[in-house]
Scaffold this motif. Structure first.
Motif, PDB file in Angstrom:
ATOM      1  N   UNK A  76      44.122  44.827  42.330  1.00 18.57           N
ATOM      2  CA  UNK A  76      43.412  44.056  41.721  1.00 18.57           C
ATOM      3  C   UNK A  76      41.688  44.110  41.882  1.00 18.57           C
ATOM      4  N   UNK A  77      40.944  43.698  42.632  1.00 16.94           N
ATOM      5  CA  UNK A  77      39.859  43.801  42.870  1.00 16.94           C
ATOM      6  C   UNK A  77      39.275  45.196  42.334  1.00 16.94           C
ATOM      7  N   UNK A  78      40.085  46.521  42.416  1.00 19.38           N
ATOM      8  CA  UNK A  78      38.662  47.376  41.130  1.00 19.38           C
ATOM      9  C   UNK A  78      39.080  47.234  39.687  1.00 19.38           C
ATOM     10  N   UNK A  79      40.588  46.274  39.208  1.00 20.09           N
ATOM     11  CA  UNK A  79      40.422  46.006  38.338  1.00 20.09           C
ATOM     12  C   UNK A  79      39.228  45.009  37.543  1.00 20.09           C
ATOM     13  N   UNK A  80      39.245  43.999  38.651  1.00 23.87           N
ATOM     14  CA  UNK A  80      37.807  43.279  38.626  1.00 23.87           C
ATOM     15  C   UNK A  80      37.340  43.843  38.483  1.00 23.87           C
ATOM     16  N   UNK A  81      36.351  44.954  39.106  1.00 30.92           N
ATOM     17  CA  UNK A  81      35.445  45.950  39.460  1.00 30.92           C
ATOM     18  C   UNK A  81      35.599  46.269  37.565  1.00 30.92           C
ATOM     19  N   UNK A  82      36.234  46.992  37.389  1.00 32.03           N
ATOM     20  CA  UNK A  82      36.448  47.930  35.820  1.00 32.03           C
ATOM     21  C   UNK A  82      36.295  46.846  34.836  1.00 32.03           C
ATOM     22  N   UNK A  83      36.502  45.806  35.186  1.00 33.78           N
ATOM     23  CA  UNK A  83      36.049  45.133  34.059  1.00 33.78           C
ATOM     24  C   UNK A  83      34.646  44.501  33.769  1.00 33.78           C
ATOM     25  N   UNK A  84      33.631  44.648  34.755  1.00 29.90           N
ATOM     26  CA  UNK A  84      32.663  44.570  34.996  1.00 29.90           C
ATOM     27  C   UNK A  84      31.786  45.707  34.895  1.00 29.90           C
ATOM     28  N   UNK A  85      32.526  46.219  34.920  1.00 25.72           N
ATOM     29  CA  UNK A  85      31.957  47.665  34.857  1.00 25.72           C
ATOM     30  C   UNK A  85      31.624  48.098  33.404  1.00 25.72           C
ATOM     31  N   UNK A  86      33.205  47.276  32.648  1.00 27.61           N
ATOM     32  CA  UNK A  86      32.742  48.087  31.177  1.00 27.61           C
ATOM     33  C   UNK A  86      32.243  46.631  30.356  1.00 27.61           C
ATOM     34  N   UNK A  87      31.841  45.764  31.107  1.00 26.98           N
ATOM     35  CA  UNK A  87      30.967  44.586  29.746  1.00 26.98           C
ATOM     36  C   UNK A  87      29.644  44.925  30.142  1.00 26.98           C
ATOM     37  N   UNK A  88      28.829  45.615  31.269  1.00 23.03           N
ATOM     38  CA  UNK A  88      27.457  45.796  31.736  1.00 23.03           C
ATOM     39  C   UNK A  88      27.464  47.540  31.131  1.00 23.03           C
ATOM     40  N   UNK A  89      28.567  48.720  31.467  1.00 29.65           N
ATOM     41  CA  UNK A  89      28.507  49.643  30.465  1.00 29.65           C
ATOM     42  C   UNK A  89      28.360  49.282  29.259  1.00 29.65           C
ATOM     43  N   UNK A  90      29.130  48.704  28.146  1.00 27.05           N
ATOM     44  CA  UNK A  90      28.601  48.629  26.728  1.00 27.05           C
ATOM     45  C   UNK A  90      27.291  48.069  26.750  1.00 27.05           C
ATOM     46  N   UNK A  91      26.973  46.897  27.230  1.00 27.09           N
ATOM     47  CA  UNK A  91      25.433  46.726  26.875  1.00 27.09           C
ATOM     48  C   UNK A  91      24.439  47.269  26.988  1.00 27.09           C
ATOM     49  N   UNK A  92      24.508  47.980  28.820  1.00 26.08           N
ATOM     50  CA  UNK A  92      23.778  48.549  28.486  1.00 26.08           C
ATOM     51  C   UNK A  92      22.767  50.207  27.265  1.00 26.08           C
TER      52      UNK A  92
END
Length: 460
Positions: A76-92
């Motif tokens: 679950x913690x890894x999935x939460x980090x993946x969701x945050x990474x997706x948002x930040x990566x797409x924005x960047x």
């Protein structure tokens, strides 16, 4: 392990990063070229945009800890980090695209391809973090020794790296088996060379309590090395496995005659330029946060916004560190220095928040500009504690051979320290940094510091 710019990288981690970088670059190139108005004319720009986007996304994933070998993180913690990474990566990536001179007929195709690429990469990251490594990526390690040092090596191998298979312990003729028994204690009926060949060993860690008196079969160890098997001592094992130099596994001779501890002019100049550029940029970006922090400190309690405290810097020189005040003005009214603890009742409410987010450290960026500190290095301590720790901990003074840092290798690798024991643990990471420090390692520390702040660890 692979050594890159004096820093050890696990082979599996390095290959994962290369795979992710290739996946992102290829996807962005294909998506842009398929929609570009004049593909041939913009191909150099396409490559630049693709590489910048891929590197930016890779940096985000590094900061979020996707390339760390962590055992205690849940799915679950890894999935939460993946969701945050997706948002930040797409924005960047979208920001980089908008600032570039590229023109696409259909931006939706580009964004869809980018989403697919990042999603595939994150699925791969989640799988690699929670799946058993494949046999081809596994390392088979034999520990030569059977005493307490050998058992310590065995425990670190089992706890720190899921891609390692501990073949077992091979007892020295002069060392008792101790508590090791069962299948882990390899039979002495066979020679070391035969066991290494039969068990397909990749690496031998020599972990003997005593090397004199014929305890080391030098000829057999040399034969193993000539057959392509890596042979390392216990100090090198901890250095490349845990990123630390253990005090109980090194000697003054190992520090003097070993590699590292390079303080050349070129490295000093590059580090200084890097510090000036990054500190100036960070001051400009964080200025609104610093102004807001000052106002909140004033509103909560009377007293100064900033405080100065004497610390020990490069080569033992004293300087004043500047931080936002996070404690009550009477925190040390008796004048006796005390360790700052993680749950310190002297900390104010605003102070607790700015400590967790490391905002209290921001004024130290001005100390970087003046040259008293560096962005990355061992944390500066107060003279009272330095005198005490130098007497109790061998090699403690070695950390003063480089400038102290706003953040450091020990801060991103070890939890909050508030005792001599914690200082001893952090010293092992500081020794690793002093031995192997480079611009590349500084970048790794900065990325991991971002991860510490984003995930709310707030180690000091």
């Amino acid at each position: 392990m692979i050594k890159i710019f004096d820093h050890y990288f696990h082979r599996r981690t390095f290959l994962q990063m290369c795979f992710d970088l290739g996946l992102l670059v290829v996807t962005v190139v294909v998506a842009v070229l398929s929609q570009a108005t004049h593909p041939a004319a913009v191909s150099p720009v396409v490559l630049v945009v693709s590489v910048l986007s891929a590197i930016g996304i890779l940096v985000i994933n590094m900061a979020l800890g996707f390339y760390q070998r962590v055992h205690h993180r849940t799915l679950g913690q890894t999935r939460a980090r993946a969701a945050l990474s997706l948002c930040l990566s797409l924005s960047l990536a979208y920001l980089i695209f908008r600032l570039s001179p590229l023109s696409l007929e259909d931006e939706k195709i580009f964004l869809l391809a980018l989403i697919v690429a990042v999603a595939l990469m994150l699925i791969h990251r989640i799988y690699m973090a929670h799946a058993t490594p494949r046999a081809m990526m596994r390392q088979r390690v034999l520990v030569f020794g059977s005493g307490e040092r050998a058992r310590l090596v065995g425990r670190t191998l089992k706890n720190s790296d899921p891609s390692v298979d501990l073949v077992g312990y091979y007892a020295s003729p002069t060392e008792p088996a101790g508590e090791i028994g069962g299948r882990e204690l390899l039979s002495s009926a066979k020679s070391l060379t035969d066991i290494v060949m039969d068990e397909r060993v990749d690496e031998i860690v020599v972990a003997l309590g005593e090397r004199r008196g014929g305890s080391m079969p030098l000829r057999e160890l040399l034969d193993c090395k000539l057959h392509g098997v890596r042979v390392v001592d216990i100090a090198t094992h901890f250095e490349k496995t845990l990123g630390q130099i253990r005090r109980d596994a090194v000697s003054a001779g190992w520090l003097i005659f070993g590699d590292g501890f390079k303080q050349g002019l070129w490295r000093t100049v590059v580090k200084r330029i890097f510090d000036l550029l990054c500190a100036s940029l960070l001051i400009v970006l964080s200025l609104p946060v610093m102004l807001l922090t000052g106002v909140l400190i004033l509103l909560e309690s009377s007293g100064p916004i900033l405080y100065r405290q004497e610390r020990v810097g490069l080569n033992g020189r004293l300087f004043n560190v500047i931080k936002f005040r996070s404690m009550r003005p009477d925190a040390e009214q008796d004048g006796k220095p005390r360790w700052a603890m993680a749950a310190d009742d002297r900390v104010t409410r605003v102070g607790r928040t700015i400590r967790k987010l490391r905002i209290d450290e921001l004024p130290q960026l001005f100390s970087v500009l003046t040259g008293d500190m560096s962005l990355v290095g061992p944390r500066p301590e107060r003279p009272y504690f330095v005198d005490k720790l130098t007497q109790e901990l061998p090699y403690y003074a070695v950390r003063q051979s480089v400038k102290p840092g706003v953040t450091g290798w020990a801060q991103v690798r070890y939890h909050y320290g508030a005792s001599v024991e914690d200082a001893a643990e952090k010293l092992q990471y500081d020794l690793y940094y002093v031995k192997n420090h480079s611009l590349f390692l500084d970048l790794i520390v900065l990325f991991e510091t971002v991860g510490v702040v984003l995930m709310g660890k707030g180690a000091h």
